[in-house]
Design a protein around this motif. Sequence first.
Motif, PDB file in Angstrom:
ATOM      1  N   UNK A 348       0.846  -1.195   0.000  1.00 43.53           N
ATOM      2  CA  UNK A 348       0.000   0.000   0.000  1.00 43.53           C
ATOM      3  C   UNK A 348       0.884   1.248   0.000  1.00 43.53           C
ATOM      4  N   UNK A 349       0.797   2.035  -1.060  1.00 46.53           N
ATOM      5  CA  UNK A 349       1.549   3.291  -1.154  1.00 46.53           C
ATOM      6  C   UNK A 349       0.615   4.495  -1.177  1.00 46.53           C
ATOM      7  N   UNK A 350      -0.624   4.302  -0.720  1.00 43.35           N
ATOM      8  CA  UNK A 350      -1.597   5.389  -0.775  1.00 43.35           C
ATOM      9  C   UNK A 350      -1.254   6.518   0.180  1.00 43.35           C
ATOM     10  N   UNK A 416       5.192  15.773 -15.814  1.00 42.65           N
ATOM     11  CA  UNK A 416       6.105  14.725 -15.363  1.00 42.65           C
ATOM     12  C   UNK A 416       5.773  14.331 -13.926  1.00 42.65           C
ATOM     13  N   UNK A 417       6.041  13.066 -13.627  1.00 41.64           N
ATOM     14  CA  UNK A 417       5.882  12.532 -12.282  1.00 41.64           C
ATOM     15  C   UNK A 417       7.270  12.184 -11.756  1.00 41.64           C
ATOM     16  N   UNK A 418       7.641  12.771 -10.605  1.00 45.05           N
ATOM     17  CA  UNK A 418       8.943  12.541  -9.991  1.00 45.05           C
ATOM     18  C   UNK A 418       8.734  11.817  -8.661  1.00 45.05           C
ATOM     19  N   UNK A 419       9.551  10.794  -8.411  1.00 48.19           N
ATOM     20  CA  UNK A 419       9.443   9.990  -7.191  1.00 48.19           C
ATOM     21  C   UNK A 419      10.785   9.988  -6.473  1.00 48.19           C
ATOM     22  N   UNK A 420      10.725  10.032  -5.145  1.00 49.98           N
ATOM     23  CA  UNK A 420      11.921  10.037  -4.306  1.00 49.98           C
ATOM     24  C   UNK A 420      11.912   8.771  -3.458  1.00 49.98           C
ATOM     25  N   UNK A 421      12.986   7.979  -3.545  1.00 58.99           N
ATOM     26  CA  UNK A 421      13.108   6.721  -2.816  1.00 58.99           C
ATOM     27  C   UNK A 421      14.312   6.792  -1.876  1.00 58.99           C
ATOM     28  N   UNK A 422      14.194   6.066  -0.790  1.00 56.42           N
ATOM     29  CA  UNK A 422      15.328   5.863   0.103  1.00 56.42           C
ATOM     30  C   UNK A 422      15.994   4.544  -0.260  1.00 56.42           C
ATOM     31  N   UNK A 423      17.316   4.597  -0.512  1.00 60.29           N
ATOM     32  CA  UNK A 423      18.066   3.390  -0.866  1.00 60.29           C
ATOM     33  C   UNK A 423      18.428   2.652   0.418  1.00 60.29           C
ATOM     34  N   UNK A 424      18.038   1.401   0.494  1.00 61.11           N
ATOM     35  CA  UNK A 424      18.300   0.582   1.674  1.00 61.11           C
ATOM     36  C   UNK A 424      19.017  -0.697   1.255  1.00 61.11           C
ATOM     37  N   UNK A 425      19.374  -1.503   2.243  1.00 60.00           N
ATOM     38  CA  UNK A 425      20.004  -2.787   1.933  1.00 60.00           C
ATOM     39  C   UNK A 425      19.022  -3.726   1.254  1.00 60.00           C
ATOM     40  N   UNK A 427      14.759  -3.599  -0.382  1.00 61.61           N
ATOM     41  CA  UNK A 427      14.039  -2.870  -1.421  1.00 61.61           C
ATOM     42  C   UNK A 427      14.008  -1.382  -1.106  1.00 61.61           C
ATOM     43  N   UNK A 428      14.008  -0.567  -2.161  1.00 57.08           N
ATOM     44  CA  UNK A 428      13.928   0.882  -1.989  1.00 57.08           C
ATOM     45  C   UNK A 428      12.565   1.260  -1.418  1.00 57.08           C
ATOM     46  N   UNK A 429      12.535   2.336  -0.608  1.00 59.57           N
ATOM     47  CA  UNK A 429      11.311   2.778   0.055  1.00 59.57           C
ATOM     48  C   UNK A 429      10.879   4.102  -0.564  1.00 59.57           C
ATOM     49  N   UNK A 430       9.630   4.133  -1.049  1.00 60.13           N
ATOM     50  CA  UNK A 430       9.105   5.354  -1.645  1.00 60.13           C
ATOM     51  C   UNK A 430       8.807   6.370  -0.548  1.00 60.13           C
ATOM     52  N   UNK A 431       9.370   7.585  -0.688  1.00 55.72           N
ATOM     53  CA  UNK A 431       9.191   8.631   0.314  1.00 55.72           C
ATOM     54  C   UNK A 431       8.178   9.681  -0.118  1.00 55.72           C
ATOM     55  N   UNK A 432       8.345  10.251  -1.301  1.00 56.46           N
ATOM     56  CA  UNK A 432       7.479  11.337  -1.774  1.00 56.46           C
ATOM     57  C   UNK A 432       7.340  11.255  -3.279  1.00 56.46           C
ATOM     58  N   UNK A 433       6.324  11.996  -3.762  1.00 56.79           N
ATOM     59  CA  UNK A 433       6.112  12.129  -5.198  1.00 56.79           C
ATOM     60  C   UNK A 433       5.820  13.584  -5.528  1.00 56.79           C
ATOM     61  N   UNK A 434       6.227  13.992  -6.721  1.00 54.29           N
ATOM     62  CA  UNK A 434       5.951  15.331  -7.237  1.00 54.29           C
ATOM     63  C   UNK A 434       5.422  15.189  -8.665  1.00 54.29           C
ATOM     64  N   UNK A 435       4.613  16.154  -9.069  1.00 52.91           N
ATOM     65  CA  UNK A 435       4.194  16.218 -10.465  1.00 52.91           C
ATOM     66  C   UNK A 435       4.144  17.676 -10.882  1.00 52.91           C
ATOM     67  N   UNK A 436       4.514  17.913 -12.116  1.00 49.83           N
ATOM     68  CA  UNK A 436       4.543  19.294 -12.582  1.00 49.83           C
ATOM     69  C   UNK A 436       5.116  19.393 -13.979  1.00 49.83           C
ATOM     70  N   UNK A 437       5.322  20.630 -14.411  1.00 53.01           N
ATOM     71  CA  UNK A 437       5.799  20.939 -15.756  1.00 53.01           C
ATOM     72  C   UNK A 437       7.142  21.665 -15.670  1.00 53.01           C
ATOM     73  N   UNK A 438       8.020  21.365 -16.618  1.00 50.00           N
ATOM     74  CA  UNK A 438       9.232  22.164 -16.748  1.00 50.00           C
ATOM     75  C   UNK A 438       8.845  23.597 -17.083  1.00 50.00           C
ATOM     76  N   UNK A 439       7.921  23.753 -18.027  1.00 44.74           N
ATOM     77  CA  UNK A 439       7.342  25.056 -18.350  1.00 44.74           C
ATOM     78  C   UNK A 439       5.969  24.813 -18.953  1.00 44.74           C
ATOM     79  N   UNK A 440       4.950  25.456 -18.390  1.00 43.50           N
ATOM     80  CA  UNK A 440       3.598  25.298 -18.902  1.00 43.50           C
ATOM     81  C   UNK A 440       3.422  26.109 -20.175  1.00 43.50           C
TER      82      UNK A 440
END
Length: 752
Positions: A348-350, A416-425, A427-440
Amino acid sequence: MVPDGESIKTMFLYDYKGTNVTTTKISEHVHSLTVHLDQESENYSDVICDTTKGNINGASFHASYPPDDSDLKCETRDLESIDCFWNVGRAANEHPAMERTYQLQGSSCINGRSGKCSQKVKLDAAERNWTLTATNRLGKLEIHDNADLTKRVHLVAPDKVAASTVNPRNISLKWSWTVQKYSNLNITCQVHVSDGNSNTKTENIGVGLTAAVIKDLIPHWDYVVRVRCGTAQHFWKWGDWSKSVKICTKGDVPDALDVWMKVKADQAVISWKVPLTNQSHGEIFDYKVSWAKTKDKNQSNQTNVSRSNHSLTLTLDPSEEYMVTVTARNINGSSSPSTIIIPRSNLDTSEVKTSWISGSNGSFFLSWPDSPNASCGYIVDWCPVFGNCTFEWMKVPPNRTHTTVFSKNFEDGRRYLLSIYACTEGAAVLLQRRKGYIRETKIGVELFKLKYKQEDSAVEVSWEPIPLEKQTASIHGYILYYQDKSGNVFNVSTDDPEATSLTAKNLNISMYTFTVTASTAFGLCGNSSINVTLNPPADQLIMLILISLGAVFLILSVSTIICYRQWACIKHKVYPPIPKPVLTDQWLTLPDEHTSHHLHFDQSYYREVLDIPKLHDQFRPPQPEVDQDYKPFTFSQTPKGYYNKPLKKSQPCLTLPTTGLTSQPGLPSSPINGVFPNPLYNPSYNLVLQSVDREVKSGPEVHEGIPFIRSFSGYQPQSPDETFTTTELEEYPNSPISCVSTYILLPQKTSN
């Protein structure tokens, strides 16, 4: 000085505009001029003299400085000669008359004006005074330097630099010296290594040093190398650089691959970055991917992937955790394995938050809170929200919680959808997500596919969800404009970017133009319109139908009343009066009263039928008797006589009007409606008249002792002495009875 008999009247500096000029008379023939210059002068200028006899003469002068050189430094390069250097003073390029001369240790220096002088001397390990003398016509200067030149050795460049040994990741260099006395010196050397992108320097120390080792190089890579050296014990300065030498290292196995993954349901996409030239260490042949469940690593699956592909899609059990290993292979062997853990995809990543981000200068700046789980750093990946997610990623060291994401594949107006993971020994753990445009960018027109639905006086305008590839800017809400035929404009709006409908209420029954537009950072975009004609609600429609039916019924009722009151006129136009036939007694008297013949008034044969005894073709002007109960009648035969039947409306000709006949007192009774007696032949025939609507009118009237039968159609039976006259139209006075479908009954003899 001026000749005898003349004296100097004025004396001045040519083209000088200054004011500090003083003239002094020394004698009749000698004067002096003093000028305090307020600006730097040329090397020479002219002085003008005006005499009493009007002669203009003059002289030139040269301005310069005495020697002012400084900072003498002496050194040796070969331990057999001396080289001295100094800073040349002002007016170095002065007039030849003021040229300076230089001497070092009493010996002339050639080209001393360049600030350098060399001499052959015998050196010893002792401090000496080295003297430089500079002289010109305005003065003389001596400058000194005290030094032990054995401690001021400026080494020449190494000679014949080359690679003695070449390995994949290190090189051994060697060189030689042109000065034999260097072999006794303690020397330090600096090696400069360049691969075209980066530069490194390494140092080595040794007596009479002629070799060095370069480490941490890239296999199968080109380098440019050069060397310079200096004394290690009494370092004076670095010597000259040697000539550059190009060296290529040997090949090696590829570096470990940079691997990442994306998981969706039971599909896991394993991707790795294409090894750069300085990472592949030669041509890549292929890649090997192996995977197994983490709880059962011995049962492994593997496959080879061609060098043109850099990803592999695996179908895995979403309830299991897997370990995937990827290696690259070239001519020298396989790289170190790169391992990644694929977590169970049903996790569950909700709870992971997704927030908006705006690009700047073609990149995204990301920051996040520190995570204690990030033992090996962080991983940031990104891909377009719509279309195939060809994802990219970068790795961040553990001590950093921010980064700037840049990619040459970024496009304006694409989400674009950007995801931030924590690298562990594990599986990687999803921390946050971002979405947006380089330029609208501004959204185009006709963005919406509109539909509408009417409910009473409200209209709901709906549209399909906007495809993400058409959302070139973030949508903050929607506005529905609607305009009636009068030009009045109204609107309703919503701030929900996920909305797909808006409702306009309390509308009139009219035609409206509905326009839906999206609210973005560029204003209102994507305008789309639809024209709608509103229908009345169901209850109003029923009321309208009832009113229409009532109006139609009212019109029909009024029309019926008018037609009823004007029935006589209409009847006269539709059924004109029929002339009375003229009959004689002989026609009415027949031998047999029970025998009768039909007399048919048909246009094709009426003359033959009327050709009977005593039937006169004599007519008199019709005298119709108008009556409101005027009705058509016909003759037909019955078993005991003859009676009239009404014609159907489908018959092509008009029917004769008739009326009912009844028996009068003194006449033989008969079941039929009326009887015409014949006193001559005493026939017993019956002429029966019957109204179309079977309505019985008054019986026959007795006129002068003879039964008189009245017909509403104008037909009246005559007395025995009168002819039987039929009313005829005035337009055709000589025409017989004109009705085709009417029958006239002829009397027939009956047996006694």
